[in-house]
Design an enzyme around this catalytic site. Structure first.
Site, mmCIF file in Angstrom:
data_model
loop_
_atom_site.group_PDB
_atom_site.id
_atom_site.type_symbol
_atom_site.label_atom_id
_atom_site.label_comp_id
_atom_site.label_asym_id
_atom_site.label_seq_id
_atom_site.Cartn_x
_atom_site.Cartn_y
_atom_site.Cartn_z
ATOM 1 N N GLU A 59 -4.520 3.715 7.673
ATOM 2 C CA GLU A 59 -5.650 4.200 6.880
ATOM 3 C C GLU A 59 -6.574 3.042 6.498
ATOM 4 O O GLU A 59 -6.290 1.865 6.777
ATOM 5 C CB GLU A 59 -5.142 4.884 5.601
ATOM 6 C CG GLU A 59 -4.289 3.984 4.729
ATOM 7 C CD GLU A 59 -3.605 4.718 3.596
ATOM 8 O OE1 GLU A 59 -3.554 5.964 3.627
ATOM 9 O OE2 GLU A 59 -3.128 4.049 2.678
ATOM 10 N N ASP A 102 -8.526 1.056 -3.921
ATOM 11 C CA ASP A 102 -9.226 1.114 -2.632
ATOM 12 C C ASP A 102 -10.577 0.403 -2.693
ATOM 13 O O ASP A 102 -11.609 0.972 -2.325
ATOM 14 C CB ASP A 102 -9.436 2.571 -2.207
ATOM 15 C CG ASP A 102 -8.145 3.366 -2.191
ATOM 16 O OD1 ASP A 102 -7.169 2.869 -1.601
ATOM 17 O OD2 ASP A 102 -8.100 4.469 -2.771
#
Length: 544
Positions: free
Chosen positions: A225, A67
């Site tokens: 997301e 991420d």
């Protein structure tokens, strides 16, 4: 404790073969830079994206860098990553060219839970990191959002502040055309912030529905997301991840929507997804979770993560892909499947990575991190005279809160010398989580061999009559062999394991398989002469 993310989203809406001890067999050789596969090489032979000829080959930061979120700050770039249950957490790295990276600091010292995809922001000269946390100790508020801030990316960072924004993950900071601050979250949600950026100033609003994924695509789930907002040429662009960050290799993707206003409406890009792994034959799987950033050359780039084909144990690695802007103002990725070298963004370049050998005074945080530590965990470790003394905890690797580091090479070797003090067991391990690890430990009277999170009994560890021993592991593309030696020269092979299944798709948790050290029991262990080197494995031969 590791957590099934699918279960958490409800809140948010290997086998091995043992061998008898014997004389060591031949192991892979260290790869000289002239023959190191397609990558460049840096300290200890670690692979480097920069090829030294104006091009680079992904990954730009090898190993577990999940991420990735990147902030452009003048001529500097800063990246931070999900740190889950590793502490000190929230590692920050620095670059001048988006290709060569070095560590700066681990910004989060106090354990506050399982840290997921975060966001860096700079506002009015101050730096902010917004941190989503899964807190298993507070079932009434399982998902929380914290913020830390500092006058510099080097710190000092304040203690984490509970923003009282619950049930959401993956924050993305944005400033609207009215100068107001916002956090965008998973599921297309948004919250307005106070002017100081430290608390919510409004209720959660649903502002975006995502891009409709074709029903016949093989994905893990819809999973909207990781929203990251970029403002360019009068447009707000929202870069999001969809499809699920693991599961089938073709799951994850990058989609884009835009709006003239921070309040929407958001229009989907006509050529979504702009990045996706289309086939399991590609070199990078599950590509997604992107930040768009302007490079030092004035061109634009996407920074995101992906799994290396067949090597999920390395975790999600940081990738860099060029983008161009179409005449009608949409981004288009131009890096293909990332199998070939690409022109560098330019910039100053410089050093890359960090040595993994030795115990320097700043090793804990920048290199070594504790897994799921208890309060006061930093008091367990003392580094002095190039040695690490680690106080025992628990009964074995599972509850010892081992001290681990990220390895980004396909094949590598780790060596360490250890000495026991008191009723202690200590050793060298490859650790995914408390239920899935393998390794070799030394106790007062025998060796302790571990496989799939359990101590091996058939055969049991060999008897040993010394409290000081050298240990060694060789990981040759997920085939791992452990050795021991009295003098560090003549090695005995203890046993070998196949560890390709030690990954998220088997054990969940979105983690990686990391080498490291543990000390369990009531005494202490002293570790010396930690040595790491990359090796030339089966797939690291020179290719056209």
């Amino acid at each position: 404790m590791t957590v099934n993310r699918r279960e958490t989203f409800l809140l948010a809406l290997a086998s091995a073969g043992a061998t008898l001890p014997g004389r060591a067999l031949a192991t892979p050789k260290a790869a000289p830079s002239s023959t190191r596969a397609r990558w460049g090489a840096t300290v200890e032979g670690q692979r480097r994206a920069d090829l030294g000829n104006g091009t680079y080959l992904n990954p730009v930061l090898a190993g577990d860098r999940p991420d990735p979120n990147v902030l452009k700050d003048g001529d500097d770039y800063y990246a931070a990553f999900s740190s889950f249950l590793y502490y000190p957490g929230v590692p920050i790295w620095h670059s001048r060219d988006l290709v060569n990276w070095t560590p700066v600091i681990a910004a989060l010292k106090a354990p506050i839970g399982n840290v997921w995809a975060l966001d860096i922001a700079k506002h009015d000269g101050r730096y902010f990191i917004y941190i989503p946390v899964l807190d298993d100790n507070d079932p009434g508020r399982a998902l929380k959002t914290y913020v830390i801030h500092a006058p510099s990316m080097k710190g000092p960072w304040c203690d984490p502040i509970d923003m009282r924004i619950d049930g959401l993950i993956d924050p993305g900071h944005a400033v609207g055309e009215d100068g107001k601050r916002y956090l965008f979250f998973n599921g297309g949600n948004r919250v307005q912030l106070s002017d100081d950026g430290l608390s919510a100033a409004g209720k959660v609003q649903h502002v975006y529905g995502g891009w409709p994924i074709p029903e016949n695509w093989i994905i893990e789930g819809f999973a909207l997301e990781g929203p990251k907002i970029t403002r360019k040429d009068g447009w707000f662009y929202m870069f999001s991840g969809q499809g699920g960050t693991a599961g089938p290799p073709t799951s994850h993707m990058v989609v884009v929507a835009r709006s003239r206003s921070i309040d929407g409406p958001w229009e989907n890009c006509p050529h979504n997804p702009i990045v996706r792994t289309a086939s399991r034959d590609e070199p990078w799987w599950s590509r997604g979770h992107a930040t768009a950033v302007e490079g030092p050359d004035g061109k634009w780039w996407l920074v995101y993560h992906g799994y290396e084909n067949g090597l999920r144990t390395l975790g999600r690695q940081m990738l860099l892909e060029p983008i161009e802007w179409t005449a009608d103002g949409w981004p288009r990725a131009t890096g293909g499947d990332l199998s070939r070298p690409l022109p560098k963004p330019g910039g100053a370049g410089g050093a890359h990575g960090q040595p993994l050998s030795g115990f320097n005074p700043d090793a804990i945080g920048n290199k070594l991190t504790f897994w799921a530590p208890r309060p006061g965990y930093l008091d367990r470790a003392r580094i002095a005279g190039h040695a690490l003394t680690l106080t025992g905890q628990g009964t074995g690797p599972a509850d010892a809160s081992p001290l681990l580091f990220v390895a980004g090479d396909r094949s590598y070797e780790v060596r360490v010398e250890l000495e026991l003090d008191g009723a202690t067991q200590a050793g060298l391990i490859l650790f995914y989580n408390e239920k899935l690890f393998c390794g070799l430990g030394v106790g007062p009277e025998k060796l302790h061999a571990y496989r799939i999170g359990q101590e091996e009994r058939w055969p049991a560890g060999a008897p040993i009559d010394t409290r000081r021993l050298h240990l060694r592991l060789v990981n040759d593309e997920d085939v791992v062999t452990f050795y021991y030696s009295r003098d560090g020269k003549r090695w005995t092979k203890e046993r070998s394991f196949e560890v390709a299944g030690y990954n998220h798709n088997v054990a969940d948790g979105f983690l990686s398989l990391r080498p490291g050290l543990y000390a369990a029991g009531e005494g202490k262990a002293t570790f010396r002469n930690l040595a790491y080197r990359a090796l030339q494995g089966v797939s690291d031969s020179v290719r056209p």
